[in-house]
Design an enzyme around this catalytic site. Sequence first.
Site, mmCIF file in Angstrom:
data_model
loop_
_atom_site.group_PDB
_atom_site.id
_atom_site.type_symbol
_atom_site.label_atom_id
_atom_site.label_comp_id
_atom_site.label_asym_id
_atom_site.label_seq_id
_atom_site.Cartn_x
_atom_site.Cartn_y
_atom_site.Cartn_z
ATOM 1 N N GLU A 1 0.843 -1.188 0.000
ATOM 2 C CA GLU A 1 0.000 0.000 0.000
ATOM 3 C C GLU A 1 0.879 1.238 0.000
ATOM 4 O OE1 GLU A 1 -2.159 -0.827 3.594
ATOM 5 O OE2 GLU A 1 -0.807 0.392 4.825
ATOM 6 N N HIS B 1 -4.231 3.156 8.379
ATOM 7 C CA HIS B 1 -3.012 2.662 9.013
ATOM 8 C C HIS B 1 -2.101 3.825 9.359
ATOM 9 C CE1 HIS B 1 -3.478 -1.479 6.869
ATOM 10 N NE2 HIS B 1 -4.038 -1.480 8.052
#
Length: 707
Positions: A252, A295
């Site tokens: 990511e 995150h």
Amino acid sequence: MPSLRLPIRSRTLNVSCCKIKSLNFPRTFSSRGPSYSYAETVQNLKIGNDTRVIFQGFTGRQATQNAQQSLEWGTKIVGGVTPGRDGEHLGLPVLPNVKVAKEQLKPDATGIFVAAQFAAKAIEEAIEAEIPLIAAVAEHIPLHDILRISSMLATQSKSRFVGANSPGIISSIGRCRIGFQPLPTFSPGHVGIAAKSGTLSYEAVASLTRAGVGQSLCIGIGGDTVSGTSITDALKVFESDDDTHGIVLIGEIGGEAEIEAANWIAEYHRRTSTPKPIAALIAGFQAPSSRVMGHAGAWLAPGEPSAEDKRRQLEQVRATIVDHPAKFGQTMNTLLSGGRLGGINSRTFSGSQQQRGLHTLRKSSDSVRQKSLGNRRSVPGRFQSRSLIISSNAAKKMIHDKGYHASNSTSSNEKSAMIAVTISRARRCPCIYASPGSEWRETRSFPVNYGQGPDRQTLKALLEHTGFEMATSAFRIEFNTLINDLFHIFKSLEAVSLELVVTRSPSNDADHSGLHVIPERFVFDDAAINSAQRQTHLLEARDMTIPEYQPVELEASKHGIVYVKLTPEDPSANIGTLVNGAGLAMNTVDALAHRGGRPANFLDTGGKATAETVKKSFEAVLADERVKVIFVNIFGGLTLCNMIADGVMLAFKELGERMRVPVVVRLRGTNEEMGQKMIAESGLDLYAYDDFEEAAAKVIELAKANN
């Protein structure tokens, strides 16, 4: 102008003795004897049915639940640790500390199941006891606690750390689970998985299992800014593991781990005539460059590679790219059977197709600006929606209190340099970035030992690179003192990034330094505040003018929800999203945009969402008047599908007329049949699907019809 890129260190891979199944890595020797480093511990990741496991925080609710499941599955849990306690739990010994557990139970691995504020102490205890493998699952462990852990790990060659903010590590083929992965989705087989995102890895595993493709070893890299194990570390294990025949890589935005992995894959292909096939997915194509996406580590610093950069690099080294984890099953089935996928990259995820979307066109222009680094505020660590950004006046006061003159701007006759004290993700340590002039152009990075701070050599190199080496002695002395003071602020107040401009005013006075400081952006770790109740005084200094602190986002955050409004200037963005897990939420937005949709928001309900959380999530999404349809996309790991169904029905009941748009619900994972049945029998105006492609197509159809 060059991009600001985090340099990647090469690692030498060696081996030390361990009870965990050995891999065929070479040990290097020198004239002084064996050479040891943290890199050697990568082989400790290879767990199996003989791995002896303990849990720290063993008698706690989460550890108990996961230990029971893991024991039933076949994991060799030999006991656990609860500070100050002796006795039994689940029929296994409970010991008062890890040192005693190491002596009596001889564990090969430990799972850290304690709250974030206590996790660092538990990890340190495991390192000191030389436990070969340490997996930490807690989210929101303070960043500086992990930096301190990283500095400890770098000085030893016994313990390997997985996490933090990781679902853990699991061997399907060896029935060994150290974490909280949803066991019903796993099956024994020969595909190794390395993933930053827990929810994306669960869906990938389920896709593989449905396609009849089992898994060998699944390593949760974790979503924090600094991780104990990288994707490349996992690839090294998979290369030498006879049980692994194919590899899945899930990355990511944030950092350069995926670029480092691509470089490793290129070298792997050069030295191997029959490389194991690799399939990959990257999340975060639609992420705004200014925000953190759920995150703690999912933020794109200007100059760092974008999701498109990572996809392109992996595709260039012959990794097969997919755009949704549900496609991994079919893809790996074909690759492992020796079939050719032909144009699968262009069919499943095409860079040219991706460029057609409105959001991507905007993102592309952002990327150009990032690479030019013309904005002098562009440094790693600047943007952290899950961090605390203080106001300009508060930053100036910090500088002033250290005895420096804080200015608002530079004048044309002043020499200046850009300085940032932040973090190198690749090096897992603090780092000082510096650039001569008032823009980030010729940027260099200078790693700093977390315990010792900047040394003389670093200070000398900083003076030379910024062009201040020929300044007066008074200036050089004050410059060096400033760097040390900045590092003290960084460490003592647990900063993420301290960015500023240093200027030198012309002066004929040898005793006057002429040094002035312009604070640009000071960012601090909110996990230190929220998890450990440290640095709470910084809350009063927040910059309340930025988007992160707007009412909808602040209200969502009170309930553990991460909400980010996307492209607020685009009236055609009309699809609201409600997803569990940051990685899956990013991928959902990407996949909708790739299929022609216009997502209006990113929303991560959190890994421990409740029915009330789901209702609050609906409220956040519906606050955006652009939304014409809501897509609830859930893959249940810790989050139960029946609980999500409860939340959806609660939202319809309590929000009443505010539920003004159609809702498409996709439920997969834990208790999916129960959740799907509840939705189907609810009598509400809902569209229920279990297939992502069908659900996405319906969402886009409704969005266009209601626009």
